[in-house]
Motif scaffolding. Structure first.
Motif: not given
Length: 228
Positions: A58-60, A91-104, A214-224
């Motif tokens: 449901d999300g990646w 389908v929603p996607m979140v990327g972190i570091c390398f994930g941020h870069q490879v999405m772009a 905690d702030r970013i965890a909440r943002e990612i979880g709410e995004f999904f």
């Protein structure tokens, strides 16, 4: 109500000497999002293990990696195509570091090794979408230098102009590592200190600043969780 399934696309391995204590990168994200009612599937794409379809979750979520997105590895090219397929399937996607870069990169942006050098340790990110300043842990030299058409930069630092990117309702990506705890980061810095200048290692080997985990965890979880 059926739990949402988040597929974690693991793009790298954590240092072997830290894995017994902290687990792998997928473990760190399951802990980060432990406050949400998700179930997780793990795909070690770095080892060639890929989902069969964008609809397998449901999300990646794309993890960090020691690799550069511009390196010529078959799994990176395959991952870029999978990102484009996920984007097309909405389908929603979140990327972190390398994930941020490879999405772009997959969607038409440009990534390269930043001539200004490394960003490492606690770094303050200025968010234009929320008005917040957030201290998060960074560990990178590569950066997104050009964002894809239609993407919106919503976070930056003094040394990283494109640090948090939104892709409309579909995608969200971060250059820093919200999944890193201070103790893991200190272990990572020690394990990989040969990769960074000694003067930088001396500044980042101990993390004393409060981190906005905690702030970013909440943002990612709410995004999904957001209905689409």
């Amino acid at each position: 109500m059926t739990k949402k399934t988040i597929g974690i696309l693991v793009t790298g391995h954590s240092p072997a000497e830290l894995e017994e204590t902290y687990g792998n990168y997928a473990d760190m994200f399951t802990r980060l999002l432990g406050g949400f009612d998700f179930q997780f599937k793990r795909y070690f794409v770095v080892d060639g293990e890929f989902p069969s379809s964008p609809e397998d979750a449901d999300g990646w979520l794309l993890t960090g990696s020691k690799f550069g997105v511009y390196e010529e590895h078959d799994w990176i090219r395959r991952l870029e195509q999978f990102i484009r397929d996920v984007h097309a399937a909405k389908v929603p996607m979140v990327g972190i570091c390398f994930g941020h870069q490879v999405m772009a990169k997959a969607l038409g942006g440009h990534v390269e090794k930043f001539k200004g050098g490394w960003s490492a340790g606690p770094v303050t990110y200025r968010r234009s979408d929320t008005g917040e300043e957030q201290v998060l842990l960074a560990w990178h030299q590569d950066q997104v230098l050009t964002v894809p058409d239609g993407a919106e930069v919503v976070g930056k630092t003094e040394a990283c102009e494109n640090a948090v990117i939104r892709y409309g309702d579909w995608g969200l990506s971060y250059q820093p590592h919200p999944e890193f705890t201070p103790s893991f980061f200190e272990g990572l810095a020690e394990a990989r200190k040969a990769a960074i200048p000694q003067s930088l290692f001396e500044r980042v080997k101990k993390v004393d600043a409060p981190i906005a985990t905690d702030r970013i965890a909440r943002e990612i979880g709410e995004f999904f969780e957001r209905p689409r």
